[in-house]
Design a protein around this motif. Sequence first.
Motif: not given
Length: 171
Positions: A144-151, A160-162
């Motif tokens: 499912l689409a979930q907001t990914v946060s910077c570690s 899609g951000a690297a």
Amino acid sequence: MAGWLSRGVNAAWSLVGGAGRGVSDAADGLAGASFGTQRDAAFTRAISNAQGHFNRCPRCTAYVCSRCWNPGQGLCLHCSPDTAAEAQAAQQRGLNDSVTQRAYAAGQQQGGSYDATTPRQLVCPHCRAETRGGAFCPECGHQLAQTVSCSSCHQALPDGAAFCPACGTRR
């Protein structure tokens, strides 16, 4: 025939549930129809028999059957509800209210550890199943689409951000 029937029904209705005219008024209305004394007498007997099954409440003037009559008070149950039944109903309402309050308090305690700021997808876009906010669909396993946060800085990363656009850390 229709006129006689209409007058008879109207007379019976006014006797039982309407204006409260007496049996003699109802019988007089039918006697004027000139359909014979036998029919009039039979109708008068029917009204007399029906009267024994209904009580007229002196407070609200409604006619009620014996199931809706409080004989101890001489009133209908709407005007004088059964005390024991009302007490039982109030006790059940109190029990339900208490359980509701306790369940609400338990939910408040559980809610302390819930992260309300994290967006959750509640319906799977692939199979339309209810996901209950999980990371994967319990029906089809779709991620499912979930907001990914910077570690590093915990800023939200675009899809899609690297690299993190805020601090440059590699994803």
